[in-house]
Design a protein around this motif. Structure first.
Motif, short mmCIF file in Angstrom:
data_model
loop_
_atom_site.label_atom_id
_atom_site.label_comp_id
_atom_site.label_asym_id
_atom_site.label_seq_id
_atom_site.Cartn_x
_atom_site.Cartn_y
_atom_site.Cartn_z
N VAL A 154 0.85 -1.19 0.20
CA VAL A 154 0.01 -0.18 -0.06
C VAL A 154 1.01 1.17 0.15
N GLN A 155 0.68 2.17 -0.98
CA GLN A 155 1.34 3.50 -0.93
C GLN A 155 0.80 4.45 0.01
N SER A 156 1.81 4.81 0.88
CA SER A 156 1.41 5.94 1.83
C SER A 156 1.97 7.12 1.49
N PHE A 157 1.47 8.20 2.30
CA PHE A 157 1.75 9.65 2.02
C PHE A 157 3.18 9.71 1.96
N GLN A 158 4.04 10.53 1.38
CA GLN A 158 5.65 10.70 1.45
C GLN A 158 5.79 11.61 2.46
N ASN A 159 5.13 12.45 2.57
CA ASN A 159 5.38 13.36 3.84
C ASN A 159 4.07 14.44 4.33
N VAL A 160 4.34 15.05 5.25
CA VAL A 160 3.40 15.52 5.90
C VAL A 160 2.53 16.76 4.90
N ALA A 161 3.15 17.42 4.17
CA ALA A 161 2.65 18.33 2.87
C ALA A 161 1.74 17.30 2.14
N GLU A 162 2.17 16.37 1.70
CA GLU A 162 1.44 15.51 0.65
C GLU A 162 0.23 15.01 1.59
N ALA A 163 0.17 14.82 3.04
CA ALA A 163 -1.04 14.41 3.92
C ALA A 163 -1.95 15.46 4.01
N HIS A 164 -1.37 16.73 4.25
CA HIS A 164 -2.11 17.95 4.08
C HIS A 164 -3.00 18.21 2.93
N LEU A 165 -2.39 18.06 1.73
CA LEU A 165 -3.19 18.21 0.57
C LEU A 165 -4.34 17.18 0.47
N ASN A 166 -4.06 16.04 0.83
CA ASN A 166 -4.96 15.03 0.59
C ASN A 166 -6.15 15.11 1.77
N PHE A 167 -5.77 15.75 2.72
CA PHE A 167 -6.92 16.11 3.69
C PHE A 167 -7.88 17.25 3.32
N ASP A 168 -7.10 18.21 2.65
CA ASP A 168 -7.87 19.29 2.03
C ASP A 168 -8.86 18.79 1.19
N PHE A 169 -8.23 18.19 0.10
CA PHE A 169 -9.30 17.48 -0.73
C PHE A 169 -10.42 16.84 -0.09
N ALA A 170 -10.20 16.10 0.70
CA ALA A 170 -11.30 15.20 1.56
C ALA A 170 -12.23 16.45 2.25
N MET A 171 -11.77 17.40 2.71
CA MET A 171 -12.65 18.31 3.45
C MET A 171 -13.54 19.17 2.42
N HIS A 172 -12.97 19.26 1.26
CA HIS A 172 -13.73 20.09 0.33
C HIS A 172 -14.93 19.23 -0.09
N ASP A 173 -14.95 18.07 -0.14
CA ASP A 173 -16.45 17.57 -0.46
C ASP A 173 -17.46 17.57 0.27
N TYR A 174 -17.22 18.05 1.63
CA TYR A 174 -18.26 18.31 2.65
C TYR A 174 -18.82 19.84 2.56
N GLU A 175 -18.01 20.75 1.99
CA GLU A 175 -18.28 22.22 2.27
C GLU A 175 -19.72 22.58 2.31
N VAL A 176 -20.37 21.99 1.30
CA VAL A 176 -21.69 22.43 0.92
C VAL A 176 -22.74 21.64 1.94
N THR A 177 -22.39 20.46 2.10
CA THR A 177 -23.22 19.66 2.85
C THR A 177 -23.30 19.45 4.43
N THR A 178 -22.26 20.21 5.10
CA THR A 178 -22.16 19.79 6.37
C THR A 178 -22.76 21.29 7.35
N GLU A 179 -23.65 20.68 8.06
CA GLU A 179 -24.21 22.01 8.48
C GLU A 179 -23.36 22.51 9.78
N GLY A 180 -23.48 23.99 9.88
CA GLY A 180 -22.83 24.47 11.12
C GLY A 180 -23.85 25.19 12.10
N CYS A 181 -23.45 26.07 12.75
CA CYS A 181 -24.68 26.79 13.65
C CYS A 181 -25.63 27.18 13.18
N GLU A 182 -26.45 27.80 13.85
CA GLU A 182 -27.82 28.39 13.22
C GLU A 182 -27.71 29.55 12.67
#
Length: 231
Positions: A154-182
């Motif tokens: 299994v290929q893992s992230f090469q460094n923290v910067a790559e992990a940061h980028l992939n996490f940002d991509f995963a976060m982006h998928d939920y920007e519209v659908t995730t509810e916040g405060c009222e």
């Protein structure tokens, strides 16, 4: 997640790979009187992000002990808490000025809260690290487990910067659908809401690392309500 050292909103979430988002809380804080000359800057920052009026409209929490109790409630079942706060992860990174500022501001905001409660020992124990580091090391551990006895590595992230980028991509998928405060839901500013952010942190971690074959995904815990997790 917290907005600047003049705190007006703070949110925390508790997460596990098995259960997803376990619980969260968000509180709007009365920041008190801003230092001379800071009001204009605070208004400009507010319009670019959380869009609160200054002073924030409505009843805001000004009792820092109550705020600290909310934070402790999130961590109450954590065995580490008797020896101080466990490690807390937030947005931001250790490289690049904007990312550094996000990390530092959250740490300063949390230190301010515990010091306002005269809990100076807790203030010295606080450890706040970027989520990208958590993502990187989680990936390393999970990849190691998958690679034991496997023929296809299994290929893992090469460094923290790559992990940061992939996490940002995963976060982006939920920007519209995730509810916040009222407040932020009503003005269509969920993206900048602290509560929405910490929920997206959890959903992104679940997307990257939780195993639905081992532990079935639960709507609202591993992904937002109304979202098709298997698109």
């Amino acid at each position: 997640d917290a907005h600047d050292v003049h705190i007006c909103e703070i949110a925390m979430a508790k997460f596990s790979l098995k259960h997803g988002l376990i619980k969260d809380f968000q509180v709007e804080i009365c920041p008190g009187i801003l230092p001379s000359g800071a009001e204009c800057q605070a208004k400009l920052k507010s319009m670019e992000s959380h869009r609160y009026e200054l002073p924030a409209k409505g009843a805001k929490e000004s009792d820092y002990i109550q705020i600290l109790l909310h934070m402790i409630d999130i961590l109450e079942n954590d065995d580490q808490f008797e020896e101080g706060f466990p490690i807390i992860f937030t947005e931001g990174n250790t490289k690049g000025l904007p990312d550094q500022k996000l990390l530092i501001n959250t740490q300063r905001a949390m230190i301010k809260i515990v010091e306002k409660c005269c809990e100076y020992k807790l203030a010295t124990d606080l450890r706040v690290y970027p989520l990208s580091m958590l993502v990187y090391y989680l990936d390393q551990v999970i990849s190691l487990e998958k690679n034991i006895g496997a023929t296809d590595k299994v290929q893992s992230f090469q460094n923290v910067a790559e992990a940061h980028l992939n996490f940002d991509f995963a976060m982006h998928d939920y920007e519209v659908t995730t509810e916040g405060c009222e407040f932020h839901n009503e003005i269509d500013a969920k993206k900048n809401c602290c509560l929405s952010k910490v929920r997206r942190f959890s959903y992104a971690l679940a997307k990257l690392f939780s195993n639905p074959q081992k532990y079935p995904f639960v709507e609202g815990q591993h992904y937002p309500e109304g979202y098709n997790a298997f698109n």
